[in-house]
Write an enzyme that holds these catalytic residues in place. Structure first.
Site, PDB file in Angstrom:
ATOM      1  N   SER A 144      -2.674 -36.736  -2.754  1.00 40.90           N
ATOM      2  CA  SER A 144      -4.117 -36.441  -2.775  1.00 40.90           C
ATOM      3  C   SER A 144      -4.868 -37.155  -3.891  1.00 40.90           C
ATOM      4  CB  SER A 144      -4.365 -34.929  -2.871  1.00 40.90           C
ATOM      5  OG  SER A 144      -4.050 -34.450  -4.161  1.00 40.90           O
TER       6      SER A 144
ATOM      7  N   LYS B 216      -6.436 -32.156  -9.420  1.00 37.68           N
ATOM      8  CA  LYS B 216      -7.687 -32.637  -8.841  1.00 37.68           C
ATOM      9  C   LYS B 216      -8.651 -33.047  -9.950  1.00 37.68           C
ATOM     10  CE  LYS B 216      -6.649 -31.580  -4.528  1.00 37.68           C
ATOM     11  NZ  LYS B 216      -5.215 -31.782  -4.598  1.00 37.68           N
TER      12      LYS B 216
END
Length: 155
Positions: A70, A107
């Site tokens: 990701s 993230k």
């Protein structure tokens, strides 16, 4: 440096550090050119310890191994080893290890403030195949630590 596993998860594996053992490595002070080659003057080298170079506070620093893709668009790949510091204050734009609803994830933080208070936190992936995660008051959420270094294995 000795490591001990403290968490194995689907997104990240987290390890504690013992940096009491010194391991000086050869270091080329002048750098290594990535452009045209230059003459090496008999390969002079100093010695440095990566523990001293990369770890600001051993008590608040952890290693984590990336599981997944990701964050690949900013060069953080599956299997990379990251250095995470839990003592750093999180800021908008930081790459952070976050704990949300029972799972750790890595993230980019998007922190939206209004009148000096946090209005919204969005966890942004760096891969268009993934959706942002919007943190709500219903989530069990903490910013666990901030990424300080990412170590990519090329071979």
């Amino acid at each position: 440096m000795k490591i001990q596993t403290i968490h194995k998860g689907k997104n990240l594996d987290i390890f504690s550090l013992d940096i009491s053992i010194k391991q000086p490595l050869s270091y080329f002070e002048g750098g290594i050119k990535a452009g045209f080659p230059s003459p090496a003057s008999d390969f002079p080298a100093e010695r440095i310890d990566l523990n001293e170079e990369l770890i600001r506070d051993p008590e608040t620093t952890f290693l984590a191994r990336v599981n997944g893709d990701s964050m690949k668009d900013i060069g953080i790949f599956d299997g990379d080893l990251m250095i995470i510091d839990k003592a750093l204050e999180p800021h908008n734009g930081n790459i952070a290890v976050c704990y949300i609803d029972g799972e750790f994830t890595l993230k980019r933080l998007k922190v939206i403030q209004e009148k000096g208070k946090v209005k919204e936190i969005i966890l942004l992936p760096e891969n268009k195949d993934y959706n942002p995660i919007y943190v709500t008051p219903d989530n069990d959420f903490i910013i666990w630590g901030i990424l300080t270094y990412n170590i990519i294995k090329f071979i």
